[in-house]
Design a protein around this motif. Structure first.
Motif, PDB file in Angstrom:
ATOM      1  N   LEU A   1       0.864  -1.174   0.000  1.00 23.15           N
ATOM      2  CA  LEU A   1       0.000   0.000   0.000  1.00 23.15           C
ATOM      3  C   LEU A   1       0.901   1.225   0.000  1.00 23.15           C
ATOM      4  O   LEU A   1       1.657   1.450   0.947  1.00 23.15           O
ATOM      5  CB  LEU A   1      -0.919   0.008   1.225  1.00 23.15           C
ATOM      6  N   GLU A   2       0.835   2.017  -1.060  1.00 22.90           N
ATOM      7  CA  GLU A   2       1.713   3.172  -1.199  1.00 22.90           C
ATOM      8  C   GLU A   2       1.133   4.388  -0.479  1.00 22.90           C
ATOM      9  O   GLU A   2      -0.066   4.656  -0.561  1.00 22.90           O
ATOM     10  CB  GLU A   2       1.899   3.513  -2.682  1.00 22.90           C
ATOM     11  N   HIS A   3       1.999   5.082   0.242  1.00 27.94           N
ATOM     12  CA  HIS A   3       1.619   6.376   0.813  1.00 27.94           C
ATOM     13  C   HIS A   3       2.497   7.430   0.162  1.00 27.94           C
ATOM     14  O   HIS A   3       3.723   7.369   0.241  1.00 27.94           O
ATOM     15  CB  HIS A   3       1.816   6.415   2.330  1.00 27.94           C
ATOM     16  N   ARG A   4       1.856   8.395  -0.479  1.00 24.56           N
ATOM     17  CA  ARG A   4       2.564   9.492  -1.125  1.00 24.56           C
ATOM     18  C   ARG A   4       1.961  10.801  -0.637  1.00 24.56           C
ATOM     19  O   ARG A   4       0.756  11.020  -0.725  1.00 24.56           O
ATOM     20  CB  ARG A   4       2.437   9.397  -2.658  1.00 24.56           C
ATOM     21  N   GLY A   5       2.801  11.656  -0.101  1.00 24.03           N
ATOM     22  CA  GLY A   5       2.305  12.943   0.381  1.00 24.03           C
ATOM     23  C   GLY A   5       2.510  13.119   1.869  1.00 24.03           C
ATOM     24  O   GLY A   5       3.152  12.294   2.544  1.00 24.03           O
ATOM     25  N   ASP A   6       1.976  14.183   2.410  1.00 23.81           N
ATOM     26  CA  ASP A   6       2.204  14.611   3.789  1.00 23.81           C
ATOM     27  C   ASP A   6       2.003  13.469   4.795  1.00 23.81           C
ATOM     28  O   ASP A   6       1.061  12.688   4.693  1.00 23.81           O
ATOM     29  CB  ASP A   6       1.223  15.748   4.118  1.00 23.81           C
TER      30      ASP A   6
ATOM     31  N   ARG B   1      -6.399   1.870   6.387  1.00 26.56           N
ATOM     32  CA  ARG B   1      -6.745   1.121   5.169  1.00 26.56           C
ATOM     33  C   ARG B   1      -5.946  -0.175   5.095  1.00 26.56           C
ATOM     34  O   ARG B   1      -6.460  -1.228   4.715  1.00 26.56           O
ATOM     35  CB  ARG B   1      -6.487   1.966   3.917  1.00 26.56           C
ATOM     36  N   PHE B   2      -4.674  -0.096   5.478  1.00 30.13           N
ATOM     37  CA  PHE B   2      -3.804  -1.267   5.459  1.00 30.13           C
ATOM     38  C   PHE B   2      -4.298  -2.324   6.444  1.00 30.13           C
ATOM     39  O   PHE B   2      -4.409  -3.508   6.099  1.00 30.13           O
ATOM     40  CB  PHE B   2      -2.378  -0.834   5.802  1.00 30.13           C
ATOM     41  N   ILE B   3      -4.613  -1.913   7.653  1.00 29.53           N
ATOM     42  CA  ILE B   3      -5.077  -2.851   8.680  1.00 29.53           C
ATOM     43  C   ILE B   3      -6.414  -3.469   8.278  1.00 29.53           C
ATOM     44  O   ILE B   3      -6.631  -4.673   8.449  1.00 29.53           O
ATOM     45  CB  ILE B   3      -5.176  -2.140  10.043  1.00 29.53           C
TER      46      ILE B   3
ATOM     47  N   SER C   1      11.698   8.186   1.073  1.00 31.37           N
ATOM     48  CA  SER C   1      12.095   9.590   1.210  1.00 31.37           C
ATOM     49  C   SER C   1      12.612   9.807   2.620  1.00 31.37           C
ATOM     50  O   SER C   1      12.596   8.906   3.459  1.00 31.37           O
ATOM     51  CB  SER C   1      10.900  10.509   0.937  1.00 31.37           C
ATOM     52  N   GLU C   2      13.049  11.020   2.905  1.00 31.23           N
ATOM     53  CA  GLU C   2      13.398  11.380   4.270  1.00 31.23           C
ATOM     54  C   GLU C   2      12.146  11.321   5.142  1.00 31.23           C
ATOM     55  O   GLU C   2      11.014  11.443   4.656  1.00 31.23           O
ATOM     56  CB  GLU C   2      13.945  12.810   4.316  1.00 31.23           C
ATOM     57  N   ARG C   3      12.357  11.154   6.441  1.00 30.37           N
ATOM     58  CA  ARG C   3      11.212  11.125   7.354  1.00 30.37           C
ATOM     59  C   ARG C   3      10.498  12.472   7.385  1.00 30.37           C
ATOM     60  O   ARG C   3       9.256  12.525   7.454  1.00 30.37           O
ATOM     61  CB  ARG C   3      11.681  10.742   8.762  1.00 30.37           C
ATOM     62  N   LEU C   4      11.273  13.556   7.333  1.00 25.60           N
ATOM     63  CA  LEU C   4      10.708  14.909   7.341  1.00 25.60           C
ATOM     64  C   LEU C   4      11.325  15.717   6.199  1.00 25.60           C
ATOM     65  O   LEU C   4      12.230  16.526   6.416  1.00 25.60           O
ATOM     66  CB  LEU C   4      10.962  15.589   8.689  1.00 25.60           C
ATOM     67  N   PRO C   5      10.861  15.495   4.954  1.00 27.92           N
ATOM     68  CA  PRO C   5      11.422  16.248   3.833  1.00 27.92           C
ATOM     69  C   PRO C   5      11.100  17.731   3.947  1.00 27.92           C
ATOM     70  O   PRO C   5      10.136  18.129   4.633  1.00 27.92           O
ATOM     71  CB  PRO C   5      10.730  15.623   2.613  1.00 27.92           C
ATOM     72  N   ALA C   6      11.908  18.565   3.272  1.00 29.50           N
ATOM     73  CA  ALA C   6      11.692  20.010   3.321  1.00 29.50           C
ATOM     74  C   ALA C   6      10.287  20.372   2.853  1.00 29.50           C
ATOM     75  O   ALA C   6       9.634  21.251   3.422  1.00 29.50           O
ATOM     76  CB  ALA C   6      12.744  20.714   2.463  1.00 29.50           C
ATOM     77  N   ASN C   7       9.829  19.678   1.828  1.00 27.33           N
ATOM     78  CA  ASN C   7       8.462  19.843   1.356  1.00 27.33           C
ATOM     79  C   ASN C   7       7.653  18.644   1.838  1.00 27.33           C
ATOM     80  O   ASN C   7       7.863  17.519   1.378  1.00 27.33           O
ATOM     81  CB  ASN C   7       8.425  19.916  -0.170  1.00 27.33           C
ATOM     82  N   PRO C   8       6.738  18.813   2.798  1.00 26.37           N
ATOM     83  CA  PRO C   8       5.997  17.668   3.343  1.00 26.37           C
ATOM     84  C   PRO C   8       5.310  16.821   2.287  1.00 26.37           C
ATOM     85  O   PRO C   8       5.130  15.615   2.480  1.00 26.37           O
ATOM     86  CB  PRO C   8       4.966  18.337   4.272  1.00 26.37           C
ATOM     87  N   ALA C   9       4.942  17.414   1.170  1.00 22.15           N
ATOM     88  CA  ALA C   9       4.254  16.674   0.106  1.00 22.15           C
ATOM     89  C   ALA C   9       5.168  15.651  -0.560  1.00 22.15           C
ATOM     90  O   ALA C   9       4.684  14.759  -1.272  1.00 22.15           O
ATOM     91  CB  ALA C   9       3.698  17.642  -0.935  1.00 22.15           C
ATOM     92  N   ASP C  10       6.489  15.759  -0.325  1.00 19.50           N
ATOM     93  CA  ASP C  10       7.444  14.830  -0.941  1.00 19.50           C
ATOM     94  C   ASP C  10       7.627  13.552  -0.136  1.00 19.50           C
ATOM     95  O   ASP C  10       8.387  12.664  -0.547  1.00 19.50           O
ATOM     96  CB  ASP C  10       8.812  15.507  -1.108  1.00 19.50           C
ATOM     97  N   TYR C  11       6.959  13.436   1.025  1.00 26.22           N
ATOM     98  CA  TYR C  11       7.111  12.227   1.831  1.00 26.22           C
ATOM     99  C   TYR C  11       6.574  11.028   1.072  1.00 26.22           C
ATOM    100  O   TYR C  11       5.503  11.071   0.444  1.00 26.22           O
ATOM    101  CB  TYR C  11       6.375  12.363   3.163  1.00 26.22           C
ATOM    102  N   SER C  12       7.337   9.908   1.129  1.00 25.10           N
ATOM    103  CA  SER C  12       6.973   8.729   0.338  1.00 25.10           C
ATOM    104  C   SER C  12       7.400   7.463   1.073  1.00 25.10           C
ATOM    105  O   SER C  12       8.566   7.328   1.456  1.00 25.10           O
ATOM    106  CB  SER C  12       7.657   8.800  -1.031  1.00 25.10           C
ATOM    107  N   MET C  13       6.466   6.557   1.272  1.00 24.68           N
ATOM    108  CA  MET C  13       6.787   5.268   1.890  1.00 24.68           C
ATOM    109  C   MET C  13       5.750   4.235   1.472  1.00 24.68           C
ATOM    110  O   MET C  13       4.663   4.580   1.017  1.00 24.68           O
ATOM    111  CB  MET C  13       6.867   5.371   3.418  1.00 24.68           C
ATOM    112  N   ASP C  14       6.130   2.949   1.603  1.00 21.25           N
ATOM    113  CA  ASP C  14       5.223   1.844   1.289  1.00 21.25           C
ATOM    114  C   ASP C  14       4.978   1.021   2.546  1.00 21.25           C
ATOM    115  O   ASP C  14       5.926   0.686   3.267  1.00 21.25           O
ATOM    116  CB  ASP C  14       5.819   0.915   0.225  1.00 21.25           C
TER     117      ASP C  14
ATOM    118  N   MET D   1      -4.347  -2.296  -2.591  1.00 17.99           N
ATOM    119  CA  MET D   1      -3.084  -3.014  -2.470  1.00 17.99           C
ATOM    120  C   MET D   1      -2.557  -3.401  -3.842  1.00 17.99           C
ATOM    121  O   MET D   1      -3.317  -3.634  -4.786  1.00 17.99           O
ATOM    122  CB  MET D   1      -3.263  -4.268  -1.611  1.00 17.99           C
ATOM    123  N   LYS D   2      -1.223  -3.489  -3.942  1.00 19.60           N
ATOM    124  CA  LYS D   2      -0.551  -3.919  -5.171  1.00 19.60           C
ATOM    125  C   LYS D   2       0.414  -5.045  -4.835  1.00 19.60           C
ATOM    126  O   LYS D   2       0.933  -5.100  -3.723  1.00 19.60           O
ATOM    127  CB  LYS D   2       0.223  -2.759  -5.802  1.00 19.60           C
TER     128      LYS D   2
END
Length: 293
Positions: free
Chosen positions: A154-159, A169-171, A192-205, A221-222
């Motif tokens: 499950l991809e999370h993209r953004g703040d 959703r994952f649970i 991505s970094e845990r706290l990127p300079a631009n919060p919208a750039d946060y990315s994790m799966d 899910m993919k």
């Protein structure tokens, strides 16, 4: 100043240890404040300020967690477990248990749902982590050959502010798919970094380890695979959602001194629920993986 802080933390640790060892005893505010050698008139505020939950709440959660272990072990009657947890009647215990874990005691005994269990008792781990002085050394890092791991992603993209909704959703999907954290570990791939300079750039799966096919009916899910290969593995001492100190140690200290080079795949974590046979209890095991060439 540092010595005073360490002394204060040692006294607070003594309180948590005492509570955990005396769950059947009298754990009123006067008793517990005496263990810490603090004034009872101020101790409840000191405890709450330090651990973000009250003494009463901590004791309640600790007793309920012990009760859940005893239910899962099937070693006592529900009535006895209720009394040991501080309830005067089984029906009061059952209501509190259902409110906390979303299952009746008998349902949990038959088929524990571990996701609500992890969420319910997270504050206990969080309280303990407040006093942990974590210092990693090279001996804490193990180089391991990791096999390829098929996962549902499950991809999370953004703040990061939206992470709670993503986790829900994952649970929800994992429960519907019958994938328990006890048998199917959770992975987090940090893109991505845990706290990127631009919060919208946060990315994790968020991933669940599974070899079952993931089809269109499993949306959002993919299917995915965490590639196999050599990894530097650092185990975190306790449950946490913040692996930044571990990642910082691996990148800043361990990697330059090791002579190793990183592989072209992000750092990721594995979280699993593990039974401690000698204690008949569960613990959350969290490991951070740094892929190596």
């Amino acid at each position: 100043m540092q010595a005073a802080l360490q002394n204060y933390q040692a006294r607070m640790r003594r309180v948590l240890d005492y509570i955990d060892r005396h769950l059947d005893g009298d754990l009123d505010l006067e008793t517990v404040s005496r263990i810490a050698a603090f004034s009872k008139f101020h101790f409840h505020r000191q405890f709450t300020a330090t651990f973000e939950l009250s003494v009463h709440r901590y004791v309640q959660l600790a007793r309920m967690k012990r009760a859940s272990h005893r239910l899962a072990m099937n070693s006592q009657s529900v009535t006895d477990i209720a009394m040991d947890a501080g309830y005067d009647a089984p029906d009061a215990f059952a209501r509190a248990f259902r409110r906390r874990l979303g299952q009746s005691p008998s349902s949990f005994r038959k088929s524990p749902d571990w996701d609500p269990w992890l969420a319910a008792f997270g504050p206990l781990d969080h309280a303990r982590s407040k006093l942990m002085q974590i210092i990693f050394t090279p001996d804490d890092v193990e180089i391991r050959d990791v096999p390829p791991t098929p996962v549902a992603v499950l991809e999370h993209r953004g703040d990061r502010a939206g992470l709670g909704e993503t986790r829900e959703r994952f649970i929800t999907w994992r429960k519907a798919a019958g994938l328990s954290p006890e048998t199917n570990p959770t992975f987090m791939i940090f893109r991505s970094e845990r706290l990127p300079a631009n919060p919208a750039d946060y990315s994790m799966d968020l991933c669940a380890g599974t070899d079952r096919p993931i089809g269109a009916e499993d949306q959002p899910m993919k299917p995915g695979v965490i590639p196999g290969g050599r990894c530097a593995v650092l185990r975190y001492p306790g449950a946490t959602n913040n692996l930044e100190p571990a990642a910082l140690y691996l990148y800043r200290d361990w990697l330059p001194a090791s002579g190793e080079e990183v592989r072209d795949f992000p750092v990721y974590s594995q979280r699993r629920l593990s039974l401690i046979p000698e204690a008949s209890a569960h613990e959350v095991v969290v490991e951070l993986f740094l892929p190596l060439k």
